[in-house]
Design a protein around this motif. Structure first.
Motif, mmCIF file in Angstrom:
data_model
loop_
_atom_site.group_PDB
_atom_site.id
_atom_site.type_symbol
_atom_site.label_atom_id
_atom_site.label_comp_id
_atom_site.label_asym_id
_atom_site.label_seq_id
_atom_site.Cartn_x
_atom_site.Cartn_y
_atom_site.Cartn_z
ATOM 1 N N GLU A 3 0.840 -1.205 0.000
ATOM 2 C CA GLU A 3 0.000 0.000 0.000
ATOM 3 C C GLU A 3 0.873 1.253 0.000
ATOM 4 O OE1 GLU A 3 -2.628 -0.259 3.387
ATOM 5 O OE2 GLU A 3 -4.004 -1.603 2.324
ATOM 6 N N TYR A 38 -1.812 2.266 -3.565
ATOM 7 C CA TYR A 38 -3.145 1.658 -3.636
ATOM 8 C C TYR A 38 -3.474 0.994 -2.310
ATOM 9 C CZ TYR A 38 -2.936 1.788 -8.789
ATOM 10 O OH TYR A 38 -2.859 2.170 -10.091
ATOM 11 N N GLU A 61 -8.439 -1.452 -3.112
ATOM 12 C CA GLU A 61 -8.405 -1.126 -4.538
ATOM 13 C C GLU A 61 -7.565 -2.112 -5.337
ATOM 14 O OE1 GLU A 61 -7.452 2.895 -5.724
ATOM 15 O OE2 GLU A 61 -8.360 3.670 -3.875
ATOM 16 N N ALA A 62 -6.498 -2.649 -4.733
ATOM 17 C CA ALA A 62 -5.576 -3.515 -5.466
ATOM 18 C C ALA A 62 -6.094 -4.943 -5.606
ATOM 19 C CB ALA A 62 -4.212 -3.525 -4.776
ATOM 20 N N GLN A 99 -7.484 -6.852 -8.852
ATOM 21 C CA GLN A 99 -7.006 -6.161 -10.054
ATOM 22 C C GLN A 99 -5.850 -6.936 -10.686
ATOM 23 O OE1 GLN A 99 -8.377 -3.277 -11.349
ATOM 24 N NE2 GLN A 99 -9.910 -3.711 -9.763
ATOM 25 N N ILE A 132 -1.709 -2.746 -12.875
ATOM 26 C CA ILE A 132 -1.780 -1.477 -12.144
ATOM 27 C C ILE A 132 -0.418 -1.016 -11.647
ATOM 28 C CG2 ILE A 132 -4.203 -1.778 -11.481
ATOM 29 C CD1 ILE A 132 -3.204 -2.425 -8.609
ATOM 30 N N ILE A 133 0.570 -1.932 -11.568
ATOM 31 C CA ILE A 133 1.904 -1.540 -11.077
ATOM 32 C C ILE A 133 3.006 -1.762 -12.117
ATOM 33 C CG2 ILE A 133 1.289 -1.861 -8.662
ATOM 34 C CD1 ILE A 133 2.958 -4.510 -8.766
ATOM 35 N N ARG A 135 3.508 3.627 -9.636
ATOM 36 C CA ARG A 135 2.653 3.982 -8.508
ATOM 37 C C ARG A 135 1.290 4.455 -9.002
ATOM 38 N NH1 ARG A 135 3.884 5.340 -3.592
ATOM 39 N NH2 ARG A 135 2.573 7.169 -3.773
ATOM 40 N N LYS A 136 0.337 4.484 -8.099
ATOM 41 C CA LYS A 136 -1.011 4.950 -8.424
ATOM 42 C C LYS A 136 -0.992 6.374 -8.975
ATOM 43 C CE LYS A 136 -5.597 5.611 -6.449
ATOM 44 N NZ LYS A 136 -6.437 5.485 -5.248
ATOM 45 N N ASP A 137 -0.086 7.216 -8.458
ATOM 46 C CA ASP A 137 -0.016 8.606 -8.902
ATOM 47 C C ASP A 137 0.720 8.766 -10.237
ATOM 48 O OD1 ASP A 137 2.700 8.342 -8.235
ATOM 49 O OD2 ASP A 137 2.565 9.637 -6.471
#
Length: 152
Positions: free
Chosen positions: A47, A52, A56-57, A60, A64-65, A101-103
């Motif tokens: 996290e 995330y 949320e992860a 998925q 996402i990463i 990363r998520k951002d």
């Protein structure tokens, strides 16, 4: 301190509780995926590292990463490991790759993988990851300095 000592003894007597404590409290991200690459476990360090929350992860894709330009190569290797049960990387080899990363920021990662088997068949993968971005950037800075010094 007697209470702490008693708690530690009981933790050591329960291997499953000890493993959960290490995974949940350790500094390294632990991510477990099924044979399709869907995230099934995501610890607190994951996290922090990727931004995330587990809510949320979980469920998925690893996409996402994984930076978009590396996904095809990743999935080709992942499918091969799921098919054969073997990785081209030896047991315990540390792999180095960029992560996402998520951002949207890229980070530098080092990780090891553990193939997961059920009844002798591949069922997924566990990975233990460490963010080495600061070390990677420092090494890059030092290499630039060395090159500048050699040129000058």
């Amino acid at each position: 301190m007697p209470g702490l000592r008693g708690a530690a003894v009981s933790l050591f007597q329960d291997p499953a509780a000890l493993a959960r404590t290490i995974v949940e409290s350790g500094p390294d991200a632990v991510i477990v995926t099924d044979s399709a690459g869907i995230i099934r476990a995501w610890n607190k360090a994951a996290e922090r590292m990727f931004g995330y929350p587990a809510s949320e992860a979980l469920g998925q894709s690893l996409d996402i990463i994984i930076p978009e330009n590396l996904r095809a190569r990743h999935w080709q290797g992942y499918a091969e490991v799921m098919r054969t049960g073997r990785s081209r990387y030896g047991e315990g080899d540390v792999l180095a790759v960029p992560g996402l990363r998520k951002d949207g920021r890229r980070i530098s990662l080092e990780f090891t993988i553990v193939p997961l088997r059920e009844d002798g068949e591949m069922s997924g993968m566990a990975a233990v990851l460490r963010d080495v971005t600061a070390r990677f950037e420092e090494l890059r800075r030092l290499r630039r300095q060395l090159a500048d010094h050699a040129a000058g």
